[in-house]
Design an enzyme around this catalytic site. Structure first.
Site, PDB file in Angstrom:
ATOM      1  N   GLN A   7       0.849  -1.193   0.000  1.00  0.00           N
ATOM      2  CA  GLN A   7       0.000   0.000   0.000  1.00  0.00           C
ATOM      3  C   GLN A   7       0.885   1.244   0.000  1.00  0.00           C
ATOM      4  O   GLN A   7       0.398   2.353  -0.146  1.00  0.00           O
ATOM      5  CB  GLN A   7      -0.888   0.038   1.241  1.00  0.00           C
TER       6      GLN A   7
ATOM      7  N   VAL B  37       3.675   4.048  -0.998  1.00  0.00           N
ATOM      8  CA  VAL B  37       4.000   4.760  -2.252  1.00  0.00           C
ATOM      9  C   VAL B  37       5.491   5.081  -2.312  1.00  0.00           C
ATOM     10  O   VAL B  37       5.948   5.718  -3.262  1.00  0.00           O
ATOM     11  CB  VAL B  37       3.146   6.058  -2.371  1.00  0.00           C
TER      12      VAL B  37
ATOM     13  N   HIS C 147      -1.544   1.440  -4.290  1.00  0.00           N
ATOM     14  CA  HIS C 147      -1.915   2.855  -4.168  1.00  0.00           C
ATOM     15  C   HIS C 147      -0.943   3.764  -4.899  1.00  0.00           C
ATOM     16  O   HIS C 147      -0.793   4.936  -4.566  1.00  0.00           O
ATOM     17  CB  HIS C 147      -2.002   3.243  -2.683  1.00  0.00           C
TER      18      HIS C 147
ATOM     19  N   CYS D 277      -4.637  16.087 -18.592  1.00  0.00           N
ATOM     20  CA  CYS D 277      -4.445  15.274 -19.825  1.00  0.00           C
ATOM     21  C   CYS D 277      -3.726  13.968 -19.541  1.00  0.00           C
ATOM     22  O   CYS D 277      -3.500  13.178 -20.461  1.00  0.00           O
ATOM     23  CB  CYS D 277      -3.685  16.106 -20.861  1.00  0.00           C
TER      24      CYS D 277
ATOM     25  N   CYS E 274      -0.746  21.793 -21.047  1.00  0.00           N
ATOM     26  CA  CYS E 274      -2.193  21.962 -21.319  1.00  0.00           C
ATOM     27  C   CYS E 274      -2.848  22.849 -20.265  1.00  0.00           C
ATOM     28  O   CYS E 274      -4.027  23.154 -20.347  1.00  0.00           O
ATOM     29  CB  CYS E 274      -2.889  20.585 -21.340  1.00  0.00           C
TER      30      CYS E 274
ATOM     31  N   GLU F 280       0.662  -3.326  16.767  1.00  0.00           N
ATOM     32  CA  GLU F 280      -0.549  -3.299  17.606  1.00  0.00           C
ATOM     33  C   GLU F 280      -1.591  -4.214  16.978  1.00  0.00           C
ATOM     34  O   GLU F 280      -1.568  -4.480  15.770  1.00  0.00           O
ATOM     35  CB  GLU F 280      -1.095  -1.862  17.689  1.00  0.00           C
TER      36      GLU F 280
HETATM   37  C1  BV8 Z   1     -11.822   3.308  -3.666  1.00  0.00           C
HETATM   38  C2  BV8 Z   1      -1.908   6.654  -1.213  1.00  0.00           C
HETATM   39  C3  BV8 Z   1     -13.574   3.069  -5.232  1.00  0.00           C
HETATM   40  C4  BV8 Z   1      -1.572   8.048  -0.920  1.00  0.00           C
HETATM   41  C5  BV8 Z   1      -3.666   5.807   0.211  1.00  0.00           C
HETATM   42  C6  BV8 Z   1     -16.234   7.401   0.314  1.00  0.00           C
HETATM   43  C7  BV8 Z   1     -15.941   7.716  -1.008  1.00  0.00           C
HETATM   44  C8  BV8 Z   1     -15.035   6.988  -1.766  1.00  0.00           C
HETATM   45  C9  BV8 Z   1     -14.395   5.911  -1.199  1.00  0.00           C
HETATM   46  C10 BV8 Z   1     -14.673   5.621   0.105  1.00  0.00           C
HETATM   47  C11 BV8 Z   1     -15.586   6.319   0.874  1.00  0.00           C
HETATM   48  N1  BV8 Z   1     -15.629   5.774   2.123  1.00  0.00           N
HETATM   49  C12 BV8 Z   1     -14.779   4.741   2.178  1.00  0.00           C
HETATM   50  C13 BV8 Z   1     -14.209   4.626   0.971  1.00  0.00           C
HETATM   51  C14 BV8 Z   1     -13.231   3.692   0.587  1.00  0.00           C
HETATM   52  C15 BV8 Z   1     -11.869   4.299   0.925  1.00  0.00           C
HETATM   53  C16 BV8 Z   1     -11.513   3.801   2.309  1.00  0.00           C
HETATM   54  O1  BV8 Z   1     -11.190   2.659   2.457  1.00  0.00           O
HETATM   55  N2  BV8 Z   1     -11.621   4.678   3.311  1.00  0.00           N
HETATM   56  C17 BV8 Z   1     -11.336   4.210   4.663  1.00  0.00           C
HETATM   57  C18 BV8 Z   1     -10.508   5.248   5.380  1.00  0.00           C
HETATM   58  C19 BV8 Z   1     -12.637   3.911   5.357  1.00  0.00           C
HETATM   59  N3  BV8 Z   1     -10.976   3.794  -0.089  1.00  0.00           N
HETATM   60  C20 BV8 Z   1     -10.747   4.498  -1.194  1.00  0.00           C
HETATM   61  O2  BV8 Z   1     -11.137   5.630  -1.406  1.00  0.00           O
HETATM   62  C21 BV8 Z   1      -9.945   3.735  -2.231  1.00  0.00           C
HETATM   63  N4  BV8 Z   1     -10.595   3.810  -3.496  1.00  0.00           N
HETATM   64  O3  BV8 Z   1     -12.497   2.832  -2.797  1.00  0.00           O
HETATM   65  O4  BV8 Z   1     -12.243   3.418  -4.983  1.00  0.00           O
HETATM   66  C22 BV8 Z   1     -14.344   4.333  -5.342  1.00  0.00           C
HETATM   67  C23 BV8 Z   1     -13.804   5.421  -6.037  1.00  0.00           C
HETATM   68  C24 BV8 Z   1     -14.551   6.564  -6.158  1.00  0.00           C
HETATM   69  C25 BV8 Z   1     -15.814   6.646  -5.571  1.00  0.00           C
HETATM   70  C26 BV8 Z   1     -16.314   5.556  -4.855  1.00  0.00           C
HETATM   71  C27 BV8 Z   1     -15.568   4.393  -4.733  1.00  0.00           C
HETATM   72  C28 BV8 Z   1      -8.568   4.360  -2.385  1.00  0.00           C
HETATM   73  C29 BV8 Z   1      -7.759   4.146  -1.129  1.00  0.00           C
HETATM   74  C30 BV8 Z   1      -6.305   4.551  -1.355  1.00  0.00           C
HETATM   75  C31 BV8 Z   1      -5.993   5.786  -0.544  1.00  0.00           C
HETATM   76  N5  BV8 Z   1      -4.562   6.091  -0.688  1.00  0.00           N
HETATM   77  N6  BV8 Z   1      -2.370   6.026   0.003  1.00  0.00           N
HETATM   78  C32 BV8 Z   1      -0.351   8.136  -0.080  1.00  0.00           C
HETATM   79  O5  BV8 Z   1       0.029   7.169   0.611  1.00  0.00           O
HETATM   80  O6  BV8 Z   1       0.269   9.211  -0.124  1.00  0.00           O
HETATM   81  S1  BV8 Z   1      -4.150   5.084   1.661  1.00  0.00           S
HETATM   82  C33 BV8 Z   1      -2.887   5.143   2.810  1.00  0.00           C
HETATM   83  O7  BV8 Z   1      -3.425   4.781   4.092  1.00  0.00           O
HETATM   84  C34 BV8 Z   1      -1.845   4.096   2.603  1.00  0.00           C
HETATM   85  O8  BV8 Z   1      -1.567   3.849   1.273  1.00  0.00           O
HETATM   86  C35 BV8 Z   1      -2.422   2.870   3.253  1.00  0.00           C
HETATM   87  O9  BV8 Z   1      -3.084   2.080   2.334  1.00  0.00           O
HETATM   88  C36 BV8 Z   1      -3.501   3.394   4.095  1.00  0.00           C
HETATM   89  C37 BV8 Z   1      -3.477   2.752   5.449  1.00  0.00           C
HETATM   90  O10 BV8 Z   1      -2.300   3.066   6.046  1.00  0.00           O
HETATM   91  P1  BV8 Z   1      -1.384   1.877   6.622  1.00  0.00           P
HETATM   92  O11 BV8 Z   1      -0.431   1.509   5.568  1.00  0.00           O
HETATM   93  O12 BV8 Z   1      -2.212   0.776   7.195  1.00  0.00           O
HETATM   94  O13 BV8 Z   1      -0.666   2.680   7.731  1.00  0.00           O
HETATM   95  P2  BV8 Z   1      -1.229   3.014   9.162  1.00  0.00           P
HETATM   96  O14 BV8 Z   1      -0.442   4.167   9.667  1.00  0.00           O
HETATM   97  O15 BV8 Z   1      -2.718   3.095   9.135  1.00  0.00           O
HETATM   98  O16 BV8 Z   1      -0.878   1.695   9.992  1.00  0.00           O
HETATM   99  C38 BV8 Z   1       0.467   1.321  10.163  1.00  0.00           C
HETATM  100  C39 BV8 Z   1       0.426   0.074  11.009  1.00  0.00           C
HETATM  101  O17 BV8 Z   1       1.753  -0.412  11.153  1.00  0.00           O
HETATM  102  C40 BV8 Z   1      -0.103   0.333  12.433  1.00  0.00           C
HETATM  103  O18 BV8 Z   1      -1.063  -0.662  12.749  1.00  0.00           O
HETATM  104  C41 BV8 Z   1       1.146   0.204  13.320  1.00  0.00           C
HETATM  105  O19 BV8 Z   1       0.845  -0.411  14.557  1.00  0.00           O
HETATM  106  C42 BV8 Z   1       2.012  -0.715  12.492  1.00  0.00           C
HETATM  107  N7  BV8 Z   1       3.446  -0.502  12.678  1.00  0.00           N
HETATM  108  C43 BV8 Z   1       4.099   0.678  12.896  1.00  0.00           C
HETATM  109  N8  BV8 Z   1       5.433   0.441  12.953  1.00  0.00           N
HETATM  110  C44 BV8 Z   1       5.610  -0.896  12.753  1.00  0.00           C
HETATM  111  C45 BV8 Z   1       4.358  -1.504  12.581  1.00  0.00           C
HETATM  112  N9  BV8 Z   1       4.204  -2.823  12.374  1.00  0.00           N
HETATM  113  C46 BV8 Z   1       5.335  -3.580  12.332  1.00  0.00           C
HETATM  114  N10 BV8 Z   1       6.579  -3.082  12.498  1.00  0.00           N
HETATM  115  C47 BV8 Z   1       6.753  -1.747  12.708  1.00  0.00           C
HETATM  116  N11 BV8 Z   1       7.993  -1.272  12.883  1.00  0.00           N
HETATM  117 ZN    ZN Z   2      -1.807  18.225 -19.277  1.00  0.00          ZN
END
Ligand code: BV8
Ligand code: ZN
Length: 238
Positions: free
Chosen positions: A87, A89, A105, A116, A141, A206
């Site tokens: 996930q 980037v 992602h 464009c 563009c 966690e």
């Molecule tokens: C989609 C890129 C269909 C950018 C990211 C309303 C309208 C539209 C869509 C939705 C909506 N409501 C819900 C949705 C769906 C939505 C969604 O899921 N929302 C959630 C919040 C409820 N999803 C979308 O929009 C997706 N598209 O559904 O398309 C659509 C389209 C249009 C209209 C309708 C439907 C697109 C989702 C992609 C978003 N882009 N990233 C960027 O990164 O810059 S998401 C971003 O957060 C990350 O990429 C990652 O995927 C996401 C979660 O983060 P995590 O990687 O899990 O990180 P986090 O900090 O949360 O957790 C880290 C974990 O690691 C912790 O648990 C921690 O304890 C642990 N940790 C920490 N250190 C360590 C460790 N573990 C082990 N060792 C360590 N050392």
């Molecule tokens: Zn352009």
């Protein structure tokens, strides 16, 4: 044995890159991460989003892959196939030596025009300090140039998604590491593996909603759990 890895921001945390939700220290911590990484946020405040990505690219370039990334790459010497579905980037899995990486992602090191869609080889400025707002460059563009990431509210690209589903379906074991598992459709991949009766090993600092359903949940860091795991997986996979 075929291994699929599903990773999130937690695996890059030990390289120094703040995870998606614990960037309290960051300049943008006053902003909801969903705000600065959603298509609505981009349309509303492109300079805020571009400032955030400029800084994140700089951090990601500055930091090195950690033991977790390198362990996953090393598994390729011990099992038949390792496919990484991330996930994240950043490019730390590739720089850590993994040869098959799918970015659900997108990736923040390539850019395109918002209008464009033309690819742009944009060189980001090297900033000594984070700058909250930076006006993104424009395409010929007139459209604004954006990073090739998938924002909230945007569809995932077909290619990495189809490759991820194929990898999960073909795997003997899925290793889920460093993700809170709240973002869909990505977070549905471990659920798919469980429904198919696959062995799912979760490594996370966690507990998450997956933890009580995973075959094994290791509440520890990626760098502690992943080195040498491939050699032990055989005992888990019947
Ligand atoms: C989609 C890129 C269909 C950018 C990211 C309303 C309208 C539209 C869509 C939705 C909506 N409501 C819900 C949705 C769906 C939505 C969604 O899921 N929302 C959630 C919040 C409820 N999803 C979308 O929009 C997706 N598209 O559904 O398309 C659509 C389209 C249009 C209209 C309708 C439907 C697109 C989702 C992609 C978003 N882009 N990233 C960027 O990164 O810059 S998401 C971003 O957060 C990350 O990429 C990652 O995927 C996401 C979660 O983060 P995590 O990687 O899990 O990180 P986090 O900090 O949360 O957790 C880290 C974990 O690691 C912790 O648990 C921690 O304890 C642990 N940790 C920490 N250190 C360590 C460790 N573990 C082990 N060792 C360590 N050392
Ligand atoms: Zn352009």
């Amino acid at each position: 044995m075929r291994v699929a890895v599903f990773s999130g921001a937690g695996i890059s945390a030990e390289s120094g890159i703040p995870t998606f939700r614990d960037d309290e220290k960051g300049l943008w911590s006053q902003y909801d991460p969903y705000e600065v990484s959603s298509i609505d946020g981009w349309n509303r405040q492109p300079e805020l989003v571009w400032g955030w990505y400029t800084w994140r690219c700089q951090l990601a370039r500055r930091y090195e892959p950690n033991l977790g990334h390198r362990a996953i790459a090393d598994w390729e010497n011990h099992v038949d196939d390792v496919t990484v579905i991330t996930q994240n980037v950043d490019n730390l899995h590739e720089r850590g030596g993994s040869s098959a990486v799918h970015h659900l992602h997108g990736r923040m090191f390539t850019f395109r025009c918002s209008d464009c869609e033309q690819p742009h080889d944009t060189q980001l400025p090297d900033l000594p300090e984070p700058v909250l707002e930076i006006m993104p460059p424009s395409c010929e563009c007139g459209g604004l140039i954006r990073p090739d990431v998938v924002w909230f509210g945007e569809q995932l690209p077909d290619e990495p998604w189809n490759a991820a589903v194929e990898a999960v379906d073909a795997a003997d074991v899925l290793i889920v590491v460093g993700t809170s598992g709240v973002v869909y459709p990505a977070a549905s991949l471990p659920e798919r593996a469980l429904e198919l009766g696959k062995t799912v090993v979760q490594v996370n600092l966690e507990p998450t909603p997956l933890s009580e359903r995973a075959t094994v949940f290791l509440q520890t860091s990626a760098s502690a759990a992943l080195p040498g795991m491939a050699q032990r997986l055989r005992f888990l996979v019947d």
